[in-house]
Design a protein around this motif. Structure first.
Motif, short mmCIF file in Angstrom:
data_model
loop_
_atom_site.label_atom_id
_atom_site.label_comp_id
_atom_site.label_asym_id
_atom_site.label_seq_id
_atom_site.Cartn_x
_atom_site.Cartn_y
_atom_site.Cartn_z
N ASP A 157 65.13 -3.04 -4.84
CA ASP A 157 64.47 -3.06 -5.01
C ASP A 157 63.41 -2.16 -4.60
O ASP A 157 62.16 -1.73 -5.29
N SER A 158 63.11 -3.07 -3.38
CA SER A 158 62.14 -2.71 -2.61
C SER A 158 62.09 -0.99 -2.62
O SER A 158 61.41 -0.31 -2.10
N VAL A 159 63.63 -0.11 -2.35
CA VAL A 159 63.73 0.44 -1.95
C VAL A 159 64.35 2.28 -3.43
O VAL A 159 64.27 3.31 -3.05
N LYS A 160 64.12 0.79 -4.90
CA LYS A 160 64.96 2.28 -5.97
C LYS A 160 64.06 2.82 -5.92
O LYS A 160 62.48 3.21 -5.95
N GLY A 161 64.90 4.51 -6.27
CA GLY A 161 63.44 5.46 -5.94
C GLY A 161 63.63 6.58 -4.69
O GLY A 161 62.96 7.69 -5.27
N ARG A 162 63.68 5.32 -3.73
CA ARG A 162 62.77 6.40 -2.71
C ARG A 162 64.48 6.54 -1.87
O ARG A 162 64.66 7.27 -1.13
N PHE A 163 65.69 5.92 -1.96
CA PHE A 163 66.47 5.90 -1.08
C PHE A 163 67.68 6.10 -1.46
O PHE A 163 67.77 5.63 -2.88
N THR A 164 68.47 7.13 -1.62
CA THR A 164 70.44 7.42 -2.39
C THR A 164 70.99 7.47 -0.86
O THR A 164 71.24 7.98 -0.27
N ILE A 165 71.94 6.44 -1.87
CA ILE A 165 73.55 5.71 -0.55
C ILE A 165 74.76 6.96 -1.19
O ILE A 165 74.22 7.36 -2.51
N SER A 166 75.52 7.74 0.08
CA SER A 166 76.08 8.79 -1.04
C SER A 166 77.54 8.38 0.50
O SER A 166 77.22 7.98 0.42
N ARG A 167 78.27 9.29 -0.83
CA ARG A 167 79.70 9.54 0.51
C ARG A 167 80.42 10.51 0.49
O ARG A 167 80.38 10.97 -0.97
N ASP A 168 81.16 10.90 1.15
CA ASP A 168 82.15 11.79 1.23
C ASP A 168 83.54 10.98 1.69
O ASP A 168 83.73 10.97 2.88
N ASN A 169 84.18 10.68 1.32
CA ASN A 169 85.63 10.32 1.21
C ASN A 169 86.27 11.47 2.14
O ASN A 169 87.27 10.57 2.78
N ALA A 170 86.50 12.01 2.04
CA ALA A 170 87.00 13.31 2.68
C ALA A 170 86.82 13.30 4.30
O ALA A 170 87.33 13.80 5.06
N LYS A 171 85.80 13.06 4.19
CA LYS A 171 84.69 12.85 5.48
C LYS A 171 84.99 11.61 5.98
O LYS A 171 84.62 10.71 7.17
N ASN A 172 84.92 10.24 5.54
CA ASN A 172 84.78 8.98 5.59
C ASN A 172 83.53 8.15 6.34
O ASN A 172 83.20 7.65 7.12
N THR A 173 82.74 8.71 5.36
CA THR A 173 81.44 9.08 5.90
C THR A 173 80.43 8.29 4.99
O THR A 173 80.55 8.49 3.64
N VAL A 174 79.38 7.58 5.01
CA VAL A 174 78.45 6.77 3.79
C VAL A 174 77.28 7.85 5.00
O VAL A 174 76.58 7.44 5.81
#
Length: 128
Positions: free
Chosen positions: A62-79
């Motif tokens: 809740d403390s980061v909702k709306g401010r932080f975004t998590i994503s991933r690129d499975n082709a680059k093995n990176t989050v």
């Protein structure tokens, strides 16, 4: 062996932005959920954000909702963790982690006990 290497931390003014990256090696990255956690001095490690194996489903504290975004690129093995509108209370060491083998193809998890592999952490300092 499984290795996670974070990067992108640093010093930023309140209201600013940073993007953290976490490169994973040693396992089939696209099969497993990923999470970001943080630990401030004198405090326990806490959940920040998680993403499922495909990148379709995410979950935030809740403390980061709306401010932080998590994503991933499975082709680059990176989050990634994009952090906007940073506050002084976001100051912490940020860790990426990946879930244990038994949680293959599972939903994103906020539960620290499900994460078995961890990075070394990257410092984020927000000055007010």
């Amino acid at each position: 062996q499984v290795q996670l290497v974070e990067s992108g931390g640093g010093l930023v003014q309140a209201g600013g932005s940073l993007r953290l990256s976490c490169a994973v090696s040693g396992r089939t990255f696209s099969n497993y959920g990923m999470g970001w956690f943080r630990q401030a001095p004198g405090k326990e490690r806490e959940f920040v954000a998680a993403i499922n194996w495909s990148g379709v489903t995410t979950y935030y504290a809740d403390s980061v909702k709306g401010r932080f975004t998590i994503s991933r690129d499975n082709a680059k093995n990176t989050v990634y963790l994009r952090m906007n509108s940073l506050k002084s209370e976001d100051t912490a060491v940020y860790y990426c982690a990946t879930v244990a083998d038994r949680y293959i193809n599972s939903d994103p998890s906020p539960y620290i006990y499900q994460y078995t592999y961890w990075g070394q952490g990257t410092q984020v300092t927000v000055s007010s």
